[in-house]
Write an enzyme that holds these catalytic residues in place. Structure first.
Site, short mmCIF file in Angstrom:
data_model
loop_
_atom_site.label_atom_id
_atom_site.label_comp_id
_atom_site.label_asym_id
_atom_site.label_seq_id
_atom_site.Cartn_x
_atom_site.Cartn_y
_atom_site.Cartn_z
N ARG A 114 -10.45 12.35 8.04
CA ARG A 114 -10.88 12.69 6.43
C ARG A 114 -12.40 12.48 6.75
NH1 ARG A 114 -7.73 7.79 3.64
NH2 ARG A 114 -5.94 8.71 4.70
N GLY B 68 0.96 -1.27 0.03
CA GLY B 68 0.05 -0.13 0.05
C GLY B 68 0.79 1.06 -0.08
N SER B 69 0.53 2.16 -0.61
CA SER B 69 1.27 3.56 -0.75
C SER B 69 0.44 4.70 -0.97
CB SER B 69 1.96 3.31 -2.26
OG SER B 69 1.25 3.24 -3.13
N GLY B 70 -0.75 4.76 -0.22
CA GLY B 70 -1.31 6.01 -0.11
C GLY B 70 -0.70 7.06 0.92
N TRP C 140 -1.45 7.22 4.44
CA TRP C 140 -0.91 6.51 5.55
C TRP C 140 0.10 5.46 5.43
CZ3 TRP C 140 0.80 6.58 9.99
CH2 TRP C 140 0.47 5.42 11.02
N GLY C 141 0.05 4.83 3.98
CA GLY C 141 0.95 3.91 3.78
C GLY C 141 2.40 4.47 3.40
N LYS D 113 -9.36 7.45 0.19
CA LYS D 113 -11.09 6.65 0.18
C LYS D 113 -11.43 7.00 1.70
CE LYS D 113 -11.09 5.04 -3.91
NZ LYS D 113 -12.13 5.24 -4.67
N PHE E 39 -10.42 -3.44 -0.69
CA PHE E 39 -9.64 -3.97 -1.52
C PHE E 39 -8.75 -5.28 -0.98
CE2 PHE E 39 -9.02 0.56 -3.20
CZ PHE E 39 -10.21 0.73 -3.82
N LYS F 65 -14.27 3.43 14.88
CA LYS F 65 -14.32 5.12 15.22
C LYS F 65 -14.63 5.80 13.86
CE LYS F 65 -9.90 5.44 13.25
NZ LYS F 65 -9.45 6.26 12.26
#
Length: 390
Positions: free
Chosen positions: A299, A38-40, A42-43, A328, A126, A235
């Site tokens: 977000r 993953g690389s968003g 947070w990633g 997302k 995903f 949460k």
């Protein structure tokens, strides 16, 4: 044509970069090799944290692979190429250097093939597809995983946590890491905390603590995977409620009430689903602290506020695309998943906040219903941390 001196300088730079890449990961005494799946937003922050520590810890290979879902940027460049050339995720974490030992790879099978420590940090919807792609692709023995993913899969028999999905599909032990973690604040090294949840192997948990922990990112471990993971998941539903309150300008008292009621429902739902969940977990960073920070600045709160200010006339999908630039939301889909569990068991009245948030998200109720539900007294009480009918 570029001047000869400039060409020479560029060639020297590229040569240095190549040598640096070749030298990374050559720690012959290292036992552990890490890949971030993953690389968003947070990633990328997780990769930055990990990469700063693998350079210092002799038991880890220096190089940190990061699987990137390949995208083409507006200028035509591939995101993976830009990350490797600039050491920066220009789309999801602009302005932050990840560490020269982070190597982006668009081929997920290649990214994980040599790793024995896998860090999963993708949108939860995903993950089932990702696990299918990884079956038979990871090392056969000695692999440990950790999930930073907020969300769950809903099956006929009940909720399936993402850590359980990873363990069952890939045959690996999976811990979790959750906490009051707004990624952009951690990226600029503002102080924060997080909680690692583990099942039985405390030594593995402490290895994850070392891998993530820095002076500005304090990590502790608790033996409660489901409790930690459900806190991180639920949460986001509470944050949707908090955002609605903000969008309706209802004030801090109302928002505090939503947060308190939300924490109560989080605890009751968790204990009903998994009786082993510990009361003390809700006082860790993954619990009350994460509720507070997500309801103040996450977000989900942001998009929910916009939803309320538009009177519910613009969909969450539309607002997500406009406001989050490819990131997302988790709260809307999690609210739906929680509602599926509640409706299957006839528990809607036990969880009025969770139920109301979902109905607002799908347009069955107006945003103002976020406080109107309180006219209906829920028929459950919390006795020693568990939900009881009466």
């Amino acid at each position: 044509m570029a001047p000869a001196a400039e060409v020479s300088t560029n060639q020297q730079f590229l040569g240095d970069e190549t040598r640096n890449r070749q030298e990374i990961g050559n720690n012959v005494n290292a036992s552990y090799k890490v890949t971030v799946v993953g690389s968003g937003n947070w990633g990328s922050v997780a990769a930055k944290l990990i990469a700063s520590n693998t350079l210092k810890l002799n038991s880890f290979h220096d190089e940190v692979k990061m699987w990137v879902y390949e995208e083409t940027l507006p200028n035509g460049d591939k995101l993976t190429d830009v990350i490797n050339q600039t050491n920066e995720n220009v789309k999801y974490l602009p302005g932050i250097k990840l560490g020269k030992n982070v190597v982006a790879d668009p081929d997920i099978a290649n990214a994980v093939k040599d790793a024995n420590m896998l860090v999963f940090v993708t949108p939860h919807q995903f993950m089932e597809g990702i696990c299918k792609r990884l079956e038979g692709k990871i090392k056969e023995e000695g692999v440990q995983a950790i999930s930073l993913i907020k969300g769950m899969e809903v099956k006929k028999e009940g909720p399936c946590m993402i850590s359980t999905l990873i363990s069952e599909k890939l045959g690996v032990n999976c811990c979790v890491l959750m906490g009051a973690n707004i990624a952009n604040e951690i990226a600029v090294e503002k102080f924060s905390e997080a909680t690692v949840g583990y099942r039985e192997d405390e030594e593995v948990a402490e290895r994850w603590v070392k891998l993530f922990g820095t002076p500005y990112f304090q990590v502790s471990a608790v033996q409660d995977v489901e409790g930690v993971e459900l806190c991180g998941t639920l949460k986001n539903v509470v944050a949707i409620g908090a955002g609605l309150v903000d969008g309706l300008d209802m004030g801090n008292n109302t928002k505090a009430a939503i947060m308190r009621i939300g924490l109560r429902e989080m605890k009751a739902f968790s204990k009903l689903m998994f009786p082993s969940v510990k009361d003390s977990t809700f006082f860790e960073s993954c619990g009350i602290a994460d509720v507070i920070t997500t309801c103040l600045g996450g977000r989900n709160r942001r998009v929910s506020e916009a939803f309320a200010r538009n009177g519910g006339k613009r969909s969450f999908d539309e607002l997500e695309a406009e406001l989050l630039q490819g990131q997302k939301l988790q709260g809307v889909s999690t609210a739906r998943e929680v509602y599926e569990v509640l409706s299957h068991r006839g528990w809607q009245e036990l969880f009025p906040l969770f139920t109301t948030v979902h109905k607002i998200c799908i347009g069955l109720l107006p945003p103002s219903a976020i406080v109107e539900y309180s006219e209906h007294t829920p028929n459950f009480s919390l006795v020693e941390g568990s939900a009881e009918y009466y």
